[in-house]
Design an enzyme around this catalytic site. Structure first.
Site, PDB file in Angstrom:
ATOM      1  N   CYS A 161      40.753  40.343  31.918  1.00  0.00           N
ATOM      2  CA  CYS A 161      39.926  40.020  33.363  1.00  0.00           C
ATOM      3  C   CYS A 161      38.709  41.644  33.529  1.00  0.00           C
ATOM      4  O   CYS A 161      37.513  41.121  34.343  1.00  0.00           O
ATOM      5  CB  CYS A 161      41.247  41.094  34.729  1.00  0.00           C
ATOM      6  SG  CYS A 161      40.657  40.315  36.284  1.00  0.00           S
ATOM      7  N   CYS A 162      39.251  42.756  33.469  1.00  0.00           N
ATOM      8  CA  CYS A 162      38.243  44.210  33.581  1.00  0.00           C
ATOM      9  C   CYS A 162      36.532  43.720  32.192  1.00  0.00           C
ATOM     10  O   CYS A 162      35.702  43.922  32.930  1.00  0.00           O
ATOM     11  CB  CYS A 162      39.046  45.033  33.107  1.00  0.00           C
ATOM     12  SG  CYS A 162      40.272  46.143  34.786  1.00  0.00           S
ATOM     13  N   CYS A 165      39.759  46.968  42.702  1.00  0.00           N
ATOM     14  CA  CYS A 165      40.134  46.165  42.549  1.00  0.00           C
ATOM     15  C   CYS A 165      41.483  46.471  43.717  1.00  0.00           C
ATOM     16  O   CYS A 165      42.292  46.949  43.570  1.00  0.00           O
ATOM     17  CB  CYS A 165      40.281  44.800  41.650  1.00  0.00           C
ATOM     18  SG  CYS A 165      38.292  44.641  40.546  1.00  0.00           S
ATOM     19  N   CYS A 191      39.186  51.234  32.782  1.00  0.00           N
ATOM     20  CA  CYS A 191      38.742  49.793  32.682  1.00  0.00           C
ATOM     21  C   CYS A 191      37.824  49.048  31.901  1.00  0.00           C
ATOM     22  O   CYS A 191      38.304  47.808  31.970  1.00  0.00           O
ATOM     23  CB  CYS A 191      38.222  49.649  34.523  1.00  0.00           C
ATOM     24  SG  CYS A 191      36.799  50.546  34.457  1.00  0.00           S
ATOM     25  N   CYS A 206      44.782  45.854  41.546  1.00  0.00           N
ATOM     26  CA  CYS A 206      44.941  46.798  40.470  1.00  0.00           C
ATOM     27  C   CYS A 206      45.345  47.623  41.600  1.00  0.00           C
ATOM     28  O   CYS A 206      44.945  48.634  39.768  1.00  0.00           O
ATOM     29  CB  CYS A 206      44.267  46.463  39.090  1.00  0.00           C
ATOM     30  SG  CYS A 206      44.656  45.069  39.048  1.00  0.00           S
TER      31      CYS A 206
END
Length: 573
Positions: free
Chosen positions: A152-153, A233, A259, A236
Site C-alpha cells: 500500500c505504501c 494515513c 513507509c 495506519c
C-alpha cells in the site's frame, strides 16, 4: 515526461505520470527540465564538504542557491512539518514543496496543509497523488493497507514520489534522529538514488522543534493535542502512548516502521509498468502473492504465507467497512446512531476509515436529557474533533411511551420514539446502529441488514436469511432498514480494537473508587459494577475472566422477563 495539472485551484498542483505516448490533455502542460530517471541515477552526486556543518536555515539556502528549481522540499504537513517549511519560506516561498496525498490522509491534515500554506505564504506547493488507474487495478476496494501495508505504501507513496522527484537533483525532508531508534543514524546530507538528500533538522530534538514553533507562532497540527506525534494515513496511524517514541503509533501492531520513502537503495517498484500490454483480465501481480488468470473476474490476491494473513481484528474491521460501503451504495439517506458509548465510538471510527476520514452522513444522538455529564462532555468534544454532522434532537417525554411498560423500560422507550421522530423528520431510509449479538439474547436474532415496519417495529419472523455472510441490501421501496456493522463483534473484540487503534472512550468505563460502567445508558437506569480495571489492558484481562453479563447494570433488563423483547419489537435498538 510529466504533466502538471494546472486546473487545480490555488497553489496545490497534482502530478501524474504520462502513460506511453499519451498526448497532453487540455489544461495540462509538460514540466520543464525533466531528466530521465536512468540518467539521474547514473550521475554520482557530490556532497559539498561544508554542507554538513551548516545550520538548518543555511543548508536550505545553500541548496536553493546552488541548485535552484532542481531543489525541492518533501513535506507530509504532519506533526513537525511547520518548522522546516517556515525555514524554507524564509529562504524563498517559491521553493517547490512536494506533498503526497495518499487519498487516505486525515481530513485534519488536508485542512492543516491549507492553513500552513497560507500562513507561510508558500507559492509552490505541489500535491502528488497516486495514479488512479494503478490504484483501481491494485487496490480497488481500498483495503490493501490491511492485507499488505508495504504494498500500500509503495502504491500510494513510494512510486508517486519517485516519479515526482525525477526533475530534482536535491531534496530535503524533516526527518530527525530522535523520532525513532530506526532514524538515529540519519546524516544531514547524504547521497541516495543519484540525488543529494538533506535532513536539515536531523540533530534537532522534539523539544527544540516545539520551542521554535511556539517562538514563531506557527500553527500546530490539530491532531497533536490528541496524542498523535507522527501523522500518516488515517488507516495506519494511532495516538502515541506515554513513554513511546514519536513514531510508535505508525502501523501499530506490525513490524513495519517506515513507509519506504527513506531508503538508501534504488526504488524497485512493486507495481512496475508492463513493458508490453498485458492480456485481457491480467494485471501486474503483487510481490509475494499468487493470482489466477483463468476467471474473467478481478484477480484475488492470496497471501504467500500464513504470517501475511489478516488477524481476527483485521477481518472484523474489513467486514464492517464493507458493510458501511455496501449500505452507502444502496440506501440513501443514511444516519449513524451515536449512543456516546464504546460501541458507537468504534462504529464512527470504522465509518471514518470506510470513507477516508469524513462521514458522508449525519450522526444522530437520541437525547433523553438523562445522559451522564461525562458523556455529554465526551459528545461535545469529539463531535467537533471528528468533524461530525451532529443531530441531537430531544426525545419525546416519558408520557408519550407505552404506559404498560415497567418504569425503567419507559425511560428507554423514549429513544425508540426519538428514533421514529428523527426518521420521520429527516426521511432516513437507513440507520447504522452499533448493536452486537453477544450483548443480549434478543439481539442474537438480528440481521446485519434488518428491515423494519413503517412505524419502526421489528418482527423477528420478517428477517431475511444471511447465510455465509451474504447480506441482502435490496428491499422494496419505502422499507426502513437498520444496518448493524458490529453485529459479529464481541465486547472483548471491541476493547481489543480500541486498544489497537487508540480510540477515545468515555472516562466512565474506567474504574474509579472500585466501580466502573460496562454499558452506558441513562442516569437512573444504568448502574456501575464492582471493578478495579482502570486501564484498557486491565479491562481486557477482566473481560477474559468474567461471567457477568455486559448489561447487568441496565436495570430495565431485570424488570420483567420479556421487557427487552417488547422494547425491541417496538423499535428499540
Amino acid at each position: 515526461m510529466f504533466y502538471l495539472d494546472i486546473r487545480s485551484l490555488g497553489t496545490v498542483i497534482s502530478v501524474q505520470p504520462e502513460r506511453g505516448a499519451r498526448p497532453a490533455r487540455q489544461g495540462m502542460m509538460p514540466m520543464s527540465g525533466v531528466t530521465d530517471a536512468a540518467t539521474i541515477h547514473s550521475i554520482p552526486p557530490t556532497i559539498p564538504s561544508d554542507w554538513q556543518a551548516l545550520s538548518a536555515l543555511d543548508l536550505i539556502r545553500a541548496a536553493w542557491d546552488a541548485h535552484g528549481e532542481k531543489f525541492a522540499l518533501v513535506s507530509s504537513f504532519g506533526a513537525d512539518s511547520a518548522v522546516l517549511l517556515h525555514l524554507a519560506a524564509q529562504v524563498d516561498p517559491a521553493i517547490p514543496v512536494l506533498t503526497l496525498d495518499t487519498q487516505k490522509l486525515f481530513p485534519a491534515t488536508h485542512r492543516y496543509r491549507d492553513t500552513l500554506t497560507e500562513a507561510l505564504g508558500l507559492t509552490n506547493v505541489r500535491l502528488i497523488r497516486p495514479d488512479a488507474e494503478t490504484v483501481a487495478a491494485h487496490d480497488p476496494v481500498g483495503l490493501l493497507f490491511d492485507q499488505d501495508p508495504d504494498a500500500c505504501c509503495d502504491l500510494r507513496k513510494v512510486q508517486p514520489l519517485a516519479l515526482a522527484l525525477r526533475p530534482y537533483t536535491v531534496w530535503a525532508t524533516g526527518r530527525r534522529r530522535d523520532q525513532a531508534q530506526t532514524r538515529q543514524g540519519i546524516a544531514r546530507v547524504e547521497a541516495e538514488d543519484g540525488r543529494l538528500k538533506l535532513s536539515p533538522l536531523s540533530d534537532w530534538t522534539e523539544a527544540e522543534v516545539e520551542a521554535y514553533r511556539l517562538t514563531h507562532g506557527l500553527p500546530a497540527h490539530p491532531l497533536v493535542e490528541q496524542g498523535y506525534r507522527s501523522i500518516g494515513c488515517l488507516s495506519c496511524t494511532t495516538p502515541v502512548l506515554e513513554g513511546e517514541d514519536a513514531r510508535a503509533g505508525r502501523w501499530r501492531g506490525r513490524e513495519k516502521t517506515e513507509c519506504g520513502l527513506h531508503r538508501a537503495t534504488p526504488v524497485v517498484p512493486l507495481f512496475p509498468a508492463p513493458a508490453t500490454p498485458l492480456p485481457p483480465q491480467v494485471s501486474p501481480v503483487l510481490s509475494g502473492a499468487s493470482v489466477s488468470h483463468s476467471s474473467p473476474v478481478p484477480p484475488v490476491l492470496e497471501p504467500a504465507n500464513s504470517s501475511d494473513r489478516l488477524t481476527d481484528l483485521d477481518a472484523l474491521e474489513a467486514q464492517s467497512i464493507f458493510i458501511f460501503r455496501e449500505a452507502f451504495a444502496r440506501i440513501r439517506p443514511l444516519a449513524l446512531l451515536w449512543s456516546l458509548g464504546k460501541d458507537s465510538n468504534v462504529m464512527i471510527w470504522l465509518a471514518r476509515k470506510a470513507f477516508l476520514g469524513e462521514l458522508p452522513f449525519p450522526v444522530a444522538h437520541l437525547d433523553t436529557g438523562l445522559e451522564f455529564d461525562e458523556t455529554y462532555a465526551f459528545r461535545d468534544r469529539y463531535a467537533k474533533e471528528w468533524n461530525l454532522n451532529l443531530i441531537a434532537d430531544a426525545c419525546p417525554p416519558i408520557e408519550a411511551t407505552d404506559p404498560t411498560l415497567p418504569p425503567g423500560a419507559r425511560v428507554a422507550a423514549r429513544k425508540s420514539l426519538g428514533l421514529a421522530q428523527a426518521v420521520d423528520k429527516y426521511g432516513f431510509a437507513g440507520i447504522f446502529a452499533g448493536i452486537r449479538r453477544d450483548e443480549q439474547a434478543t439481539r442474537a436474532k438480528e440481521r446485519v441488514f434488518s428491515p423494519r415496519g413503517l412505524d419502526g417495529t421489528w418482527d423477528v419472523r420478517d428477517q431475511p436469511p444471511e447465510f455465509w455472510d451474504q447480506f441482502n441490501a435490496d428491499f422494496p421501496p419505502g422499507t426502513h432498514i437498520r444496518i448493524h456493522p458490529l453485529l459479529h463483534w464481541t465486547e472483548l473484540d471491541i476493547w481489543r480494537y480500541i486498544r489497537r487503534e487508540g480510540i477515545p472512550v468515555c472516562e466512565l468505563y474506567f474504574a474509579k473508587n472500585g466501580k466502573r460502567y460496562r454499558s452506558l445508558g441513562e442516569k437512573g437506569i444504568t448502574e456501575p459494577f464492582d471493578s478495579t480495571a482502570a486501564t484498557i489492558d486491565e479491562i481486557i484481562a477482566e473481560l477474559a475472566a468474567t461471567r457477568t453479563s455486559e448489561r447487568s447494570g441496565r436495570t430495565m433488563d431485570h424488570e420483567s422477563e420479556d421487557v427487552f423483547e417488547r422494547l425491541r419489537a417496538g423499535g428499540y435498538l
